[in-house]
Design an enzyme around this catalytic site. Structure first.
Site, PDB file in Angstrom:
ATOM      1  N   ARG A  59       0.833  -1.186   0.000  1.00 16.58           N
ATOM      2  CA  ARG A  59       0.000   0.000   0.000  1.00 16.58           C
ATOM      3  C   ARG A  59       0.873   1.243   0.000  1.00 16.58           C
ATOM      4  O   ARG A  59       1.942   1.261   0.600  1.00 16.58           O
ATOM      5  CB  ARG A  59      -0.917   0.028   1.235  1.00 16.58           C
ATOM      6  CG  ARG A  59      -1.998  -1.042   1.207  1.00 16.58           C
ATOM      7  CD  ARG A  59      -2.957  -0.858   2.382  1.00 16.58           C
ATOM      8  NE  ARG A  59      -4.080  -1.745   2.285  1.00 16.58           N
ATOM      9  CZ  ARG A  59      -4.092  -2.999   2.747  1.00 16.58           C
ATOM     10  NH1 ARG A  59      -3.012  -3.489   3.320  1.00 16.58           N
ATOM     11  NH2 ARG A  59      -5.166  -3.756   2.635  1.00 16.58           N
ATOM     12  N   THR A  60       0.388   2.291  -0.648  1.00 11.77           N
ATOM     13  CA  THR A  60       1.100   3.560  -0.674  1.00 11.77           C
ATOM     14  C   THR A  60       0.809   4.298   0.628  1.00 11.77           C
ATOM     15  O   THR A  60      -0.290   4.806   0.824  1.00 11.77           O
ATOM     16  CB  THR A  60       0.652   4.415  -1.864  1.00 11.77           C
ATOM     17  OG1 THR A  60       0.776   3.647  -3.053  1.00 11.77           O
ATOM     18  CG2 THR A  60       1.510   5.657  -1.980  1.00 11.77           C
ATOM     19  N   GLN A  61       1.773   4.322   1.521  1.00 14.59           N
ATOM     20  CA  GLN A  61       1.593   5.013   2.788  1.00 14.59           C
ATOM     21  C   GLN A  61       1.996   6.480   2.699  1.00 14.59           C
ATOM     22  O   GLN A  61       1.593   7.299   3.502  1.00 14.59           O
ATOM     23  CB  GLN A  61       2.419   4.327   3.876  1.00 14.59           C
ATOM     24  CG  GLN A  61       2.032   2.872   4.115  1.00 14.59           C
ATOM     25  CD  GLN A  61       0.608   2.725   4.629  1.00 14.59           C
ATOM     26  OE1 GLN A  61       0.076   3.627   5.275  1.00 14.59           O
ATOM     27  NE2 GLN A  61      -0.012   1.593   4.332  1.00 14.59           N
TER      28      GLN A  61
ATOM     29  N   ASP B 289      -0.344   5.356  -7.733  1.00 11.14           N
ATOM     30  CA  ASP B 289      -1.772   5.337  -7.438  1.00 11.14           C
ATOM     31  C   ASP B 289      -2.591   5.717  -8.673  1.00 11.14           C
ATOM     32  O   ASP B 289      -3.685   5.184  -8.892  1.00 11.14           O
ATOM     33  CB  ASP B 289      -2.090   6.303  -6.285  1.00 11.14           C
ATOM     34  CG  ASP B 289      -1.698   5.736  -4.931  1.00 11.14           C
ATOM     35  OD1 ASP B 289      -1.361   4.536  -4.865  1.00 11.14           O
ATOM     36  OD2 ASP B 289      -1.721   6.487  -3.945  1.00 11.14           O
TER      37      ASP B 289
ATOM     38  N   TRP C 143      -3.414   8.688  -3.350  1.00  9.98           N
ATOM     39  CA  TRP C 143      -2.858  10.034  -3.132  1.00  9.98           C
ATOM     40  C   TRP C 143      -2.865  10.846  -4.427  1.00  9.98           C
ATOM     41  O   TRP C 143      -1.819  11.149  -4.988  1.00  9.98           O
ATOM     42  CB  TRP C 143      -1.444   9.935  -2.576  1.00  9.98           C
ATOM     43  CG  TRP C 143      -1.362   9.294  -1.236  1.00  9.98           C
ATOM     44  CD1 TRP C 143      -1.488   7.977  -0.946  1.00  9.98           C
ATOM     45  CD2 TRP C 143      -1.137   9.954   0.011  1.00  9.98           C
ATOM     46  NE1 TRP C 143      -1.363   7.770   0.408  1.00  9.98           N
ATOM     47  CE2 TRP C 143      -1.143   8.961   1.018  1.00  9.98           C
ATOM     48  CE3 TRP C 143      -0.925  11.290   0.380  1.00  9.98           C
ATOM     49  CZ2 TRP C 143      -0.939   9.264   2.359  1.00  9.98           C
ATOM     50  CZ3 TRP C 143      -0.719  11.589   1.713  1.00  9.98           C
ATOM     51  CH2 TRP C 143      -0.733  10.581   2.679  1.00  9.98           C
TER      52      TRP C 143
END
Length: 250
Positions: free
Chosen positions: A23-25, A82, A130
């Site tokens: 996941r893109t944190q 994303d 994002w």
């Protein structure tokens, strides 16, 4: 609880996530502003082709404007991975719509509505995409040719407008668009207005580069033009001596 049991619990949790789940944190590779506006025949959209890795302008040929289905264009600011995931969602959506084979196809208003649900859903899972997305298009409806331009951000906030700018453009380009935009603008006039906004952003936004791409969508379909550069002038006094008149400057 002993150490072996704790490590086993972590391994089980990792396995439950599934292999390769990531996941893109935090946004790492990002694109800056998107400029879009309605004009006489359709919608025009523009951006630069730069992508920053942190504060470094790492990539110089990244296209952040794509065609969606028959009637729409999408542009994205923010995290590029994303945006790629969103494009995958849209590919599945348009393919599913095409398979109905009912003589109808999704227009920009429907796709924008879909994106608001996707972004809001991911936000509610504390796993946002994002991006700030601009969706524009033209489709013939009951009232004739209908132009649409909307925006949705990473927390699901969305709206429709005649002209939109994301990122730093929301601060620097919107005043220009409010002052000079007209509903009956020709394509050539719309290009000049968009280029004026892009030039201001090039001068003021450190994440922007002098390589731009413009796209348009009309009832005849989408056209994405090759990247090009604009002529610049760096001889302004504020650029040559930026500290002049500043209190306590070096």
């Amino acid at each position: 609880m002993d150490g072996s049991h704790a490590s086993g619990s972590k391994a089980a949790a990792a396995a439950a996530e599934g292999p390769g789940t990531q996941r893109t944190q935090y946004p790492y590779v990002t694109g800056t502003s998107i400029i879009a506006l309605k004009y006489k025949d359709g919608v025009i959209m523009a951006s630069d082709t730069g992508a920053s890795y942190g504060s470094t302008l790492r990539y110089k040929s990244v296209e952040r404007i794509k065609a969606v289905g028959k009637h729409s264009l999408i542009g994205a600011s923010g995290e590029l991975s994303d945006f790629q995931e969103i494009l995958r969602y849209l590919d599945e959506l348009t393919l599913s719509d095409h398979m109905w084979d009912d003589g109808n196809s999704l227009g920009p208003k429907e796709i924008h509505s879909y994106l608001t649900r996707v972004m809001y859903n991911r936000r509610n899972k504390f796993d946002p995409l994002w991006n700030s997305l601009v969706l524009g298009g033209v489709k013939k409806g009951p009232k004739g040719e209908e132009k649409y331009l909307g925006m949705v951000n990473m927390i699901g906030t969305h709206f429709e407008e005649n002209h939109i700018a994301t990122g730093f453009g929301n601060h620097m380009a919107i005043p220009i668009l409010r002052a000079e935009w007209r509903e009956d603008m020709t394509f050539e006039e719309a290009v000049k207005l968009v280029e004026k906004c892009l030039l201001v952003l090039l001068y003021r936004d450190r994440s922007s580069i002098n390589k731009f791409q413009i796209a348009k969508i009309t009832t005849e379909g989408a056209t994405i033009y090759p990247p090009y550069s604009l002529k610049t002038y760096w001889g302004f006094s504020a650029f040559e001596n930026p500290a002049q008149g500043a209190v306590g400057s070096w």
